[in-house]
Design an enzyme around this catalytic site. Sequence first.
Site, PDB file in Angstrom:
ATOM      1  N   LYS A 133      40.925  -2.006  44.706  1.00 27.30           N
ATOM      2  CA  LYS A 133      40.101  -2.269  43.513  1.00 27.30           C
ATOM      3  C   LYS A 133      38.766  -1.519  43.528  1.00 27.30           C
ATOM      4  CE  LYS A 133      41.969  -6.825  42.431  1.00 27.30           C
ATOM      5  NZ  LYS A 133      41.663  -8.207  42.033  1.00 27.30           N
ATOM      6  N   ASP A 161      40.008  -9.454  35.631  1.00 19.97           N
ATOM      7  CA  ASP A 161      39.854 -10.656  36.470  1.00 19.97           C
ATOM      8  C   ASP A 161      38.732 -11.534  35.929  1.00 19.97           C
ATOM      9  OD1 ASP A 161      41.848 -10.057  38.312  1.00 19.97           O
ATOM     10  OD2 ASP A 161      40.497  -8.941  39.624  1.00 19.97           O
TER      11      ASP A 161
END
Length: 513
Positions: free
Chosen positions: A298, A336
Amino acid sequence: MAMEGSTLLCVPLVAKTVEQMAADMAAAKAAGADLVEIRVDHLSTFRPREDLEFLLKGRPLPAIVTYRPKWEGGEYEGDDNRRFEALRIAMDLGAEYVDIELKVAEEFVRLISGKKPENFKLIVSSHNYQSTPSSEELGSLVARIQAVGADIVKIVTTAVDIVDVTRMLQVIVHCQVPVIGLVMGERGMIFRLLCPKFGGYLTFGSLDVGKESAPGQPTISDLLNVYNIRKITADTKVYGIIGKPVGHSKGPILHNAAFKSVGLNAVYVPLLVDDLANFLSAYSSPDFAGFSCTIPHKEAAVRCCDEVDPIAKSIGAVNTIIRRPADGKLVGYNTDYIGAISAIEDGIRGSRAKDAAVSPLAGKLFVVIGAGGAGKALAYGAKEKGARIVIANRTYERARELANLIGGRALTLAELESFHPEEGMILANTTSIGMHPNVIDTPLSKQALRSYAVVFDAVYTPKVTRLLREAEESGAAVVSGLEMFIRQAMGQFELFTGLAAPESLMRNIISRL
């Protein structure tokens, strides 16, 4: 049989007895296979004429007969003459295909010359259990296999890195004769799934887990029902989840079902990636249209994208990469935080109404436990909605670092126990405390939970953690991590497709899983 020009689905039969092989052949037909590979080298005892007659007579599917020697990764340890004789018998008994290794192909071709039945095809194969050769070596291998008189070229290699797969994809796209290509291992899985897109002659699917004939072989059920392999064509767009590890991900089940429900010509595949930059530069075709990004990539994704959404940049993590159709540029997003923040907002509102102009987080004291990637995502997300932020972490330095970045206050977990400056606060746990198997753990005592109006837990195994159970008993509204997971996936789907996510379908799948 599959339509002309489409990739066939072949189930390898690796049972120890002919009776079990015959039963597996019937099961392969019922499962939707187009043909089977009869691996006679796996039989514990083998009487060529009787056993082949038993297996081939009245068979429900076309068959490849293979008698693979130990030196090419098979089970047979005898001399080649016995092998050749068995394969010749299979041909005489009407087997549609026989597979012979390149190393001994010339000899076998001499043996059967002038005796080949009209509909019979000879597969000449080469296996590499160590690596995937260079494009030049693969090209000359194809030429050598064609030169010995193969009707079908079969090349099997092993992926040391997912980038290796691109060389094999080039082989099947450019070869003028039918090619069975395979790349073994988990890093090669993408090749098996995308065979129909690139024109491979067939792909293998095992009858069941444990019945594979090579490492990394998916089951026929997954090929048909998870990856919808019958629908994959040259025009299919490819999406996938980039991670390491990636085998546990439920993303393929979720996204492929969602694509199917909206009639999108797309497939979502697992991508076991070691080096993100190398992967993105190797798979730069517009057909590789977007990716989910998970641990440990990420942070690297922020550096690898051409453009990054401002909040994702602040968070320092990207979990969604889109290839912009207009210019092919890679754009990074973070769903997210959107998933978590929208779930918490709806938890405060007590419903899933999404149209309020002002966030219910505005002006609220928002306490984040944890200063890692997820903590950072929630802190930035809540700050953007107008909340006042407190970061609590086991190590105070990490908490202070994030609090300074965000313009908030830092506490240790011990200090958090007695921290209740006001009523109606919001708590978000972003650590793994309380995650299966440590289900009796909790980051905060029940006593301390009384000051909170809403409690969110990013942990979703179990669905109701001890933290959530005790928060609810203390009178707080609770928001499960599963809600964040579903919403981040819906956010990804919308970025991938530009369409509204099929929410009820995605929720049903998650609850089944």
